[in-house]
Design a protein around this motif. Structure first.
Motif, PDB file in Angstrom:
ATOM      1  N   PHE A  40      14.847   6.087-122.359  1.00  0.00           N
ATOM      2  CA  PHE A  40      15.302   5.792-121.020  1.00  0.00           C
ATOM      3  C   PHE A  40      14.389   6.372-119.889  1.00  0.00           C
ATOM      4  CE2 PHE A  40      18.139   6.140-117.044  1.00  0.00           C
ATOM      5  CZ  PHE A  40      18.234   4.908-116.934  1.00  0.00           C
ATOM      6  N   PRO A  41      13.855   7.693-120.019  1.00  0.00           N
ATOM      7  CA  PRO A  41      12.963   8.198-119.077  1.00  0.00           C
ATOM      8  C   PRO A  41      11.860   7.442-118.961  1.00  0.00           C
ATOM      9  CG  PRO A  41      13.851  10.067-120.345  1.00  0.00           C
ATOM     10  CD  PRO A  41      14.657   8.781-120.930  1.00  0.00           C
ATOM     11  N   LYS A  42      11.101   6.987-120.230  1.00  0.00           N
ATOM     12  CA  LYS A  42       9.869   6.320-120.147  1.00  0.00           C
ATOM     13  C   LYS A  42       9.996   4.871-119.282  1.00  0.00           C
ATOM     14  CE  LYS A  42       8.499   4.699-124.072  1.00  0.00           C
ATOM     15  NZ  LYS A  42       7.513   4.640-125.375  1.00  0.00           N
ATOM     16  N   VAL A  43      11.254   4.397-119.803  1.00  0.00           N
ATOM     17  CA  VAL A  43      11.528   3.014-118.818  1.00  0.00           C
ATOM     18  C   VAL A  43      11.776   3.325-117.584  1.00  0.00           C
ATOM     19  CG1 VAL A  43      13.339   1.380-118.417  1.00  0.00           C
ATOM     20  CG2 VAL A  43      12.876   2.034-121.022  1.00  0.00           C
ATOM     21  N   MET A  44      12.234   4.452-117.076  1.00  0.00           N
ATOM     22  CA  MET A  44      12.431   4.644-115.585  1.00  0.00           C
ATOM     23  C   MET A  44      11.119   4.896-115.110  1.00  0.00           C
ATOM     24  SD  MET A  44      15.401   4.035-114.877  1.00  0.00           S
ATOM     25  CE  MET A  44      15.708   4.722-113.371  1.00  0.00           C
ATOM     26  N   ARG A  45      10.090   5.648-115.647  1.00  0.00           N
ATOM     27  CA  ARG A  45       8.889   6.020-115.276  1.00  0.00           C
ATOM     28  C   ARG A  45       7.999   4.579-115.001  1.00  0.00           C
ATOM     29  NH1 ARG A  45       6.969   8.779-119.345  1.00  0.00           N
ATOM     30  NH2 ARG A  45       8.994  10.115-119.781  1.00  0.00           N
ATOM     31  N   ASN A  46       8.113   3.647-115.911  1.00  0.00           N
ATOM     32  CA  ASN A  46       7.357   2.476-115.896  1.00  0.00           C
ATOM     33  C   ASN A  46       8.067   1.758-114.675  1.00  0.00           C
ATOM     34  OD1 ASN A  46       5.592   3.014-117.938  1.00  0.00           O
ATOM     35  ND2 ASN A  46       6.951   2.217-119.487  1.00  0.00           N
ATOM     36  N   LEU A  47       9.219   1.751-114.666  1.00  0.00           N
ATOM     37  CA  LEU A  47       9.845   1.087-113.167  1.00  0.00           C
ATOM     38  C   LEU A  47       9.205   1.697-112.060  1.00  0.00           C
ATOM     39  CD1 LEU A  47      11.936  -1.098-112.367  1.00  0.00           C
ATOM     40  CD2 LEU A  47      13.679   0.730-112.511  1.00  0.00           C
ATOM     41  N   GLU A  48       9.178   3.039-111.781  1.00  0.00           N
ATOM     42  CA  GLU A  48       8.831   3.681-110.551  1.00  0.00           C
ATOM     43  C   GLU A  48       7.611   3.391-110.496  1.00  0.00           C
ATOM     44  OE1 GLU A  48       8.854   8.273-108.969  1.00  0.00           O
ATOM     45  OE2 GLU A  48       8.798   7.943-111.327  1.00  0.00           O
ATOM     46  N   ARG A  49       6.555   3.198-111.720  1.00  0.00           N
ATOM     47  CA  ARG A  49       5.083   2.892-111.328  1.00  0.00           C
ATOM     48  C   ARG A  49       5.195   1.437-110.720  1.00  0.00           C
ATOM     49  NH1 ARG A  49       3.239   5.363-117.199  1.00  0.00           N
ATOM     50  NH2 ARG A  49       3.319   7.486-116.395  1.00  0.00           N
ATOM     51  N   GLY A  50       5.680   0.507-111.400  1.00  0.00           N
ATOM     52  CA  GLY A  50       5.829  -0.744-110.861  1.00  0.00           C
ATOM     53  C   GLY A  50       6.413  -1.028-109.478  1.00  0.00           C
ATOM     54  N   LEU A  51       7.158  -0.164-109.114  1.00  0.00           N
ATOM     55  CA  LEU A  51       7.620  -0.372-107.846  1.00  0.00           C
ATOM     56  C   LEU A  51       6.935   0.324-106.753  1.00  0.00           C
ATOM     57  CD1 LEU A  51      11.466   0.585-108.384  1.00  0.00           C
ATOM     58  CD2 LEU A  51      10.495  -1.753-107.645  1.00  0.00           C
ATOM     59  N   SER A  52       6.083   1.311-107.283  1.00  0.00           N
ATOM     60  CA  SER A  52       5.229   1.945-106.240  1.00  0.00           C
ATOM     61  C   SER A  52       3.880   1.005-106.056  1.00  0.00           C
ATOM     62  CB  SER A  52       4.545   3.467-106.970  1.00  0.00           C
ATOM     63  OG  SER A  52       3.924   3.391-108.042  1.00  0.00           O
ATOM     64  N   LYS A  53       3.523   0.287-107.131  1.00  0.00           N
ATOM     65  CA  LYS A  53       2.457  -0.709-106.895  1.00  0.00           C
ATOM     66  C   LYS A  53       2.764  -1.667-106.072  1.00  0.00           C
ATOM     67  CE  LYS A  53       0.094  -0.048-111.599  1.00  0.00           C
ATOM     68  NZ  LYS A  53       0.005  -0.436-112.583  1.00  0.00           N
ATOM     69  N   LYS A  54       4.085  -2.151-106.110  1.00  0.00           N
ATOM     70  CA  LYS A  54       4.594  -3.246-105.023  1.00  0.00           C
ATOM     71  C   LYS A  54       4.510  -2.715-103.625  1.00  0.00           C
ATOM     72  CE  LYS A  54       7.398  -6.039-108.280  1.00  0.00           C
ATOM     73  NZ  LYS A  54       8.522  -6.596-108.748  1.00  0.00           N
ATOM     74  N   ILE A  55       5.205  -1.425-103.687  1.00  0.00           N
ATOM     75  CA  ILE A  55       5.028  -0.789-102.250  1.00  0.00           C
ATOM     76  C   ILE A  55       3.765  -0.745-101.893  1.00  0.00           C
ATOM     77  CG2 ILE A  55       5.718   0.924-100.909  1.00  0.00           C
ATOM     78  CD1 ILE A  55       8.120   1.579-102.768  1.00  0.00           C
ATOM     79  N   ASP A  56       2.729  -0.388-102.533  1.00  0.00           N
ATOM     80  CA  ASP A  56       1.334  -0.160-102.172  1.00  0.00           C
ATOM     81  C   ASP A  56       0.546  -1.771-101.542  1.00  0.00           C
ATOM     82  OD1 ASP A  56       1.291   2.612-102.444  1.00  0.00           O
ATOM     83  OD2 ASP A  56       0.316   2.259-104.387  1.00  0.00           O
ATOM     84  N   GLN A  57       1.217  -2.498-102.461  1.00  0.00           N
ATOM     85  CA  GLN A  57       0.619  -3.933-102.072  1.00  0.00           C
ATOM     86  C   GLN A  57       1.053  -4.426-100.908  1.00  0.00           C
ATOM     87  OE1 GLN A  57       1.594  -6.312-105.576  1.00  0.00           O
ATOM     88  NE2 GLN A  57      -0.158  -5.628-106.611  1.00  0.00           N
ATOM     89  N   MET A  58       2.517  -4.317-100.580  1.00  0.00           N
ATOM     90  CA  MET A  58       3.353  -4.734 -99.353  1.00  0.00           C
ATOM     91  C   MET A  58       2.475  -3.885 -98.194  1.00  0.00           C
ATOM     92  SD  MET A  58       7.124  -4.923-100.705  1.00  0.00           S
ATOM     93  CE  MET A  58       7.851  -5.175 -98.899  1.00  0.00           C
ATOM     94  N   LYS A  59       2.230  -2.580 -98.365  1.00  0.00           N
ATOM     95  CA  LYS A  59       1.506  -1.857 -97.191  1.00  0.00           C
ATOM     96  C   LYS A  59       0.136  -2.465 -96.989  1.00  0.00           C
ATOM     97  CE  LYS A  59       3.668   2.720 -97.841  1.00  0.00           C
ATOM     98  NZ  LYS A  59       3.625   4.007 -98.115  1.00  0.00           N
TER      99      LYS A  59
END
Length: 93
Positions: A40-59
């Motif tokens: 589960f921690p690895k899944v959450m890390r990957n999810l966080e990375r994906g969300l941070s990439k999307k946030i950077d793209q939105m910015k």
């Protein structure tokens, strides 16, 4: 062998089945705990990375967008063009 009788002990069968059911449930709980601790921690890390990439793209997209003042000017120009080319306003020319 003729003197042997087959005796069904229902209480013993019920207790044995309850023990096997409890063993299966405890195994399932153990597997869920292992998943929670290690996977589960690895899944959450990957999810966080994906969300941070999307946030950077939105910015980045937000930085590329025109300001509201520029958009207002463009909207006014298109509104004027639409008024002149509108078939309903032919008699105003």
């Amino acid at each position: 062998m003729k003197s042997e009788k087959l005796v069904f002990d229902v209480l013993k069968m019920v207790l044995t089945s309850a023990v096997y059911l409890a063993l299966a449930v405890s195994g399932w709980i153990f597997l869920r705990l292992v998943y929670t601790c290690f996977v589960f921690p690895k899944v959450m890390r990957n999810l966080e990375r994906g969300l941070s990439k999307k946030i950077d793209q939105m910015k980045k997209n937000q930085e590329r967008r025109p300001s509201t003042d520029e958009m207002a000017v463009v909207e006014e120009e298109t509104a004027e063009d639409n008024d002149l080319n509108s078939p309903h306003n032919l008699w105003n020319l």
